[in-house]
Scaffold this motif. Structure first.
Motif, PDB file in Angstrom:
ATOM      1  N   LEU A   1       0.834  -1.198   0.000  1.00 54.06           N
ATOM      2  CA  LEU A   1       0.000   0.000   0.000  1.00 54.06           C
ATOM      3  C   LEU A   1       0.876   1.259   0.000  1.00 54.06           C
ATOM      4  O   LEU A   1       0.614   2.214  -0.752  1.00 54.06           O
ATOM      5  CB  LEU A   1      -0.914  -0.006   1.229  1.00 54.06           C
ATOM      6  N   ILE A   2       1.926   1.266   0.816  1.00 50.65           N
ATOM      7  CA  ILE A   2       2.838   2.416   0.874  1.00 50.65           C
ATOM      8  C   ILE A   2       3.557   2.604  -0.461  1.00 50.65           C
ATOM      9  O   ILE A   2       3.672   3.725  -0.979  1.00 50.65           O
ATOM     10  CB  ILE A   2       3.855   2.222   2.010  1.00 50.65           C
ATOM     11  N   ILE A   3       4.036   1.505  -1.023  1.00 53.23           N
ATOM     12  CA  ILE A   3       4.787   1.562  -2.284  1.00 53.23           C
ATOM     13  C   ILE A   3       3.955   2.197  -3.393  1.00 53.23           C
ATOM     14  O   ILE A   3       4.413   3.105  -4.106  1.00 53.23           O
ATOM     15  CB  ILE A   3       5.247   0.147  -2.678  1.00 53.23           C
ATOM     16  N   TRP A   4       2.721   1.769  -3.528  1.00 55.43           N
ATOM     17  CA  TRP A   4       1.919   2.234  -4.658  1.00 55.43           C
ATOM     18  C   TRP A   4       1.260   3.582  -4.402  1.00 55.43           C
ATOM     19  O   TRP A   4       1.020   4.348  -5.347  1.00 55.43           O
ATOM     20  CB  TRP A   4       0.902   1.171  -5.039  1.00 55.43           C
ATOM     21  N   ALA A   5       1.008   3.925  -3.147  1.00 52.19           N
ATOM     22  CA  ALA A   5       0.534   5.274  -2.839  1.00 52.19           C
ATOM     23  C   ALA A   5       1.620   6.297  -3.142  1.00 52.19           C
ATOM     24  O   ALA A   5       1.358   7.382  -3.684  1.00 52.19           O
ATOM     25  CB  ALA A   5       0.106   5.363  -1.378  1.00 52.19           C
ATOM     26  N   SER A   6       2.876   5.947  -2.818  1.00 56.11           N
ATOM     27  CA  SER A   6       3.990   6.846  -3.114  1.00 56.11           C
ATOM     28  C   SER A   6       4.214   6.969  -4.612  1.00 56.11           C
ATOM     29  O   SER A   6       4.551   8.052  -5.105  1.00 56.11           O
ATOM     30  CB  SER A   6       5.257   6.336  -2.431  1.00 56.11           C
ATOM     31  N   ALA A   7       4.016   5.886  -5.344  1.00 59.07           N
ATOM     32  CA  ALA A   7       4.131   5.959  -6.803  1.00 59.07           C
ATOM     33  C   ALA A   7       3.111   6.944  -7.363  1.00 59.07           C
ATOM     34  O   ALA A   7       3.423   7.757  -8.245  1.00 59.07           O
ATOM     35  CB  ALA A   7       3.934   4.575  -7.412  1.00 59.07           C
ATOM     36  N   GLY A   8       1.886   6.884  -6.842  1.00 58.81           N
ATOM     37  CA  GLY A   8       0.855   7.821  -7.289  1.00 58.81           C
ATOM     38  C   GLY A   8       1.214   9.256  -6.994  1.00 58.81           C
ATOM     39  O   GLY A   8       1.028  10.147  -7.839  1.00 58.81           O
ATOM     40  N   LEU A   9       1.765   9.524  -5.791  1.00 65.47           N
ATOM     41  CA  LEU A   9       2.178  10.878  -5.428  1.00 65.47           C
ATOM     42  C   LEU A   9       3.268  11.379  -6.365  1.00 65.47           C
ATOM     43  O   LEU A   9       3.234  12.529  -6.831  1.00 65.47           O
ATOM     44  CB  LEU A   9       2.668  10.897  -3.984  1.00 65.47           C
ATOM     45  N   ASN A  10       4.248  10.524  -6.671  1.00 66.58           N
ATOM     46  CA  ASN A  10       5.348  10.933  -7.543  1.00 66.58           C
ATOM     47  C   ASN A  10       4.887  11.186  -8.971  1.00 66.58           C
ATOM     48  O   ASN A  10       5.451  12.036  -9.669  1.00 66.58           O
ATOM     49  CB  ASN A  10       6.455   9.877  -7.522  1.00 66.58           C
ATOM     50  N   ILE A  11       3.886  10.462  -9.418  1.00 68.22           N
ATOM     51  CA  ILE A  11       3.368  10.695 -10.769  1.00 68.22           C
ATOM     52  C   ILE A  11       2.761  12.094 -10.866  1.00 68.22           C
ATOM     53  O   ILE A  11       2.809  12.733 -11.920  1.00 68.22           O
ATOM     54  CB  ILE A  11       2.335   9.610 -11.139  1.00 68.22           C
ATOM     55  N   LEU A  12       2.245  12.603  -9.758  1.00 68.06           N
ATOM     56  CA  LEU A  12       1.682  13.961  -9.752  1.00 68.06           C
ATOM     57  C   LEU A  12       2.750  15.034  -9.944  1.00 68.06           C
ATOM     58  O   LEU A  12       2.433  16.162 -10.322  1.00 68.06           O
ATOM     59  CB  LEU A  12       0.929  14.211  -8.442  1.00 68.06           C
ATOM     60  N   GLY A  13       4.032  14.712  -9.645  1.00 68.04           N
ATOM     61  CA  GLY A  13       5.100  15.660  -9.916  1.00 68.04           C
ATOM     62  C   GLY A  13       5.918  16.039  -8.700  1.00 68.04           C
ATOM     63  O   GLY A  13       5.591  15.702  -7.557  1.00 68.04           O
ATOM     64  N   ILE A  14       7.007  16.785  -8.936  1.00 68.71           N
ATOM     65  CA  ILE A  14       7.951  17.131  -7.885  1.00 68.71           C
ATOM     66  C   ILE A  14       7.364  18.126  -6.883  1.00 68.71           C
ATOM     67  O   ILE A  14       7.695  18.088  -5.698  1.00 68.71           O
ATOM     68  CB  ILE A  14       9.261  17.699  -8.495  1.00 68.71           C
ATOM     69  N   VAL A  15       6.499  19.024  -7.329  1.00 69.61           N
ATOM     70  CA  VAL A  15       5.942  20.024  -6.411  1.00 69.61           C
ATOM     71  C   VAL A  15       5.087  19.366  -5.323  1.00 69.61           C
ATOM     72  O   VAL A  15       5.249  19.670  -4.138  1.00 69.61           O
ATOM     73  CB  VAL A  15       5.158  21.104  -7.180  1.00 69.61           C
TER      74      VAL A  15
END
Length: 441
Positions: free
Chosen positions: A130-144
């Protein structure tokens, strides 16, 4: 690649938070140090190791990044200075070590979360995923978004640590003192593992440069932000280790139960809960920041035709390397079954090899292009650089030697790390065979 102007850029205050999490994320993970080095050796190892291991890395990163503040960071530097083959080695090794590094943090999250809900230990793998894929989603949104979340989590990490330090000093009976520094009685394997513990808690300064084109005024921002982050990390590490010494906590208890046990000893269960919450925030912030940095490396290697073409594909809306992020997350999903101690050894060993190539690239560019513009330049000539760079090599060799002479499990991890390093040559040969027209410099 989108132009630099088209990218949303991170501000210096957010960059400090991202650096803090990429390199440290707070003292969580430092707990075994007292067990390895003892009361008299812990602070000595903690203070000397960053001076010999981190400071040369920081100055190397600042000079090379001032010359080439571009997406891909260290991979591009090594490729430019030493050629395509060594650039591939650098990118490959970094990719491998980051998979190992990333696998550590979801596991640590579960350990700290189990302070609240012990039953979570039975569901470690699902929680990690769950942590791995939630973080992937956040990173796809961008660096900001990653920068904003890192800024918030920084406060969530530092506030409990500050509370612990203040209350420990306030509640301490008797005089406060610093144990006399000494390594007497510490075995070589324990000393090596102490070095590994501190090195792991202070690595990653080069990782923060892989997204340099997404940073406002990168040369100045990196200089200021890295200095602030380094001072912040060392102050936090010193005080938390010192407080642990003053508390008299059993070293095995600290190693096994972490800093929440120290919080309980100092002020009761409520502080243990607060410290555990800080540990959870730390692991989440580190994971998101490290994933941000590593996802840019396969992207640029793909653009150079050293990895499959799909890895450089950017998200249509957010302009982020989402294919790279997904692949990184898939690999890490299979790495979460390793133990913390094994992951630590593999992590630092592979990372140190990649860092060594960056040092060689620094010296090579001083010889090859001495007149090239360097907004930040280490105030040493080539001979001085070579002498200073001996220190991190020595620290690395001693730590590896200690691991190789310790437990059979540690030996297996070290051998696995060395095998991972050798895999770069195998992958390189496959590339040469599959891409005979690849331009090599």
């Amino acid at each position: 690649m989108p132009s630099a102007a088209a990218l949303k850029k991170i501000r210096p205050i957010q960059l400090v938070a991202v650096i803090f999490f990429t390199v440290s994320g707070g003292p969580y993970g430092l707990e075994p140090l007292l067990n390895y080095a003892g009361d008299h050796g812990a602070l000595l190892v903690l203070l000397i190791t960053p001076l010999l291991w981190d400071v040369p890395a920081i100055f190397t990163v600042l000079e090379l990044n001032s010359m080439m503040p571009i997406t891909g960071g260290y991979y591009k530097w090594v490729k430019y200075a030493l050629g395509t083959r060594w650039g591939f080695y650098e990118g490959w090794w970094t990719w491998l070590y980051t998979f190992v590094d990333l696998a550590i943090y979801p596991v640590l999250f579960v350990q700290y979360a189990s302070f609240f809900f012990p039953v979570l230990l039975q569901y470690q793998v699902p929680v990690c995923l769950l942590i791995i894929w939630a973080s992937a989603g956040l990173n796809i949104l961008g660096i900001v978004p990653v920068g904003k979340v890192s800024l918030f989590l920084s406060a969530a990490v530092l506030a409990p640590v500050i509370i612990l330090i203040v209350l420990a000093i306030h509640h301490h009976s008797g005089s406060l003192s610093i144990p006399s520094p000494s390594l007497k009685g510490i075995t070589f394997p324990s000393f090596g593992m102490a070095l590994y513990t501190v090195m792991w808690n202070c690595l990653g300064w080069d990782n923060i440069t892989t997204y340099a084109e997404e940073v406002e005024k990168p040369v100045k921002s990196y200089l200021v932000s890295m200095i602030i982050a380094f001072v912040l990390v060392m102050v936090v590490y010193f005080f938390i280790t010192w407080i642990a010494q003053q508390s008299g906590i059993n070293h095995n208890t600290l190693t096994n139960d972490g800093f929440p046990a120290l919080g309980v000893l100092v002020a009761g269960r409520w502080l243990g809960i607060v410290i555990a919450a800080g540990g959870m925030a730390s692991t989440l912030g580190i994971y998101a920041a490290v994933l941000l940095s590593v996802s840019r490396v396969p992207q640029v290697m793909s653009e150079d035709h050293l990895l499959p073409a799909g890895l450089n594909k950017l998200h249509r809306r957010f302009k982020t390397p989402y294919i790279s992020l997904i692949i990184c997350s898939l690999v890490v999903s299979f790495m979460v079954l390793w133990t913390f101690a094994d992951l630590l050894i593999i992590d630092v060993t592979v990372y140190g090899a990649g860092l060594s190539l960056e040092y060689i690239a620094l010296v090579r560019l001083r010889l090859k292009e001495p007149q090239k513009a360097r907004p930040f330049r280490i105030p040493l000539n080539v001979i001085g650089l070579c002498l200073i760079l001996v220190f991190p090599f020595v620290v690395y060799a001693v730590a590896l030697g200690g691991a190789l002479s310790s437990t059979p499990e540690a030996l297996k991890a070290a051998i696995f790390a060395l095998t991972a390093l050798l895999s770069a040559e195998v992958a390189w040969r496959i590339i040469l065979i599959s891409r005979p027209h690849l331009k090599i410099n």
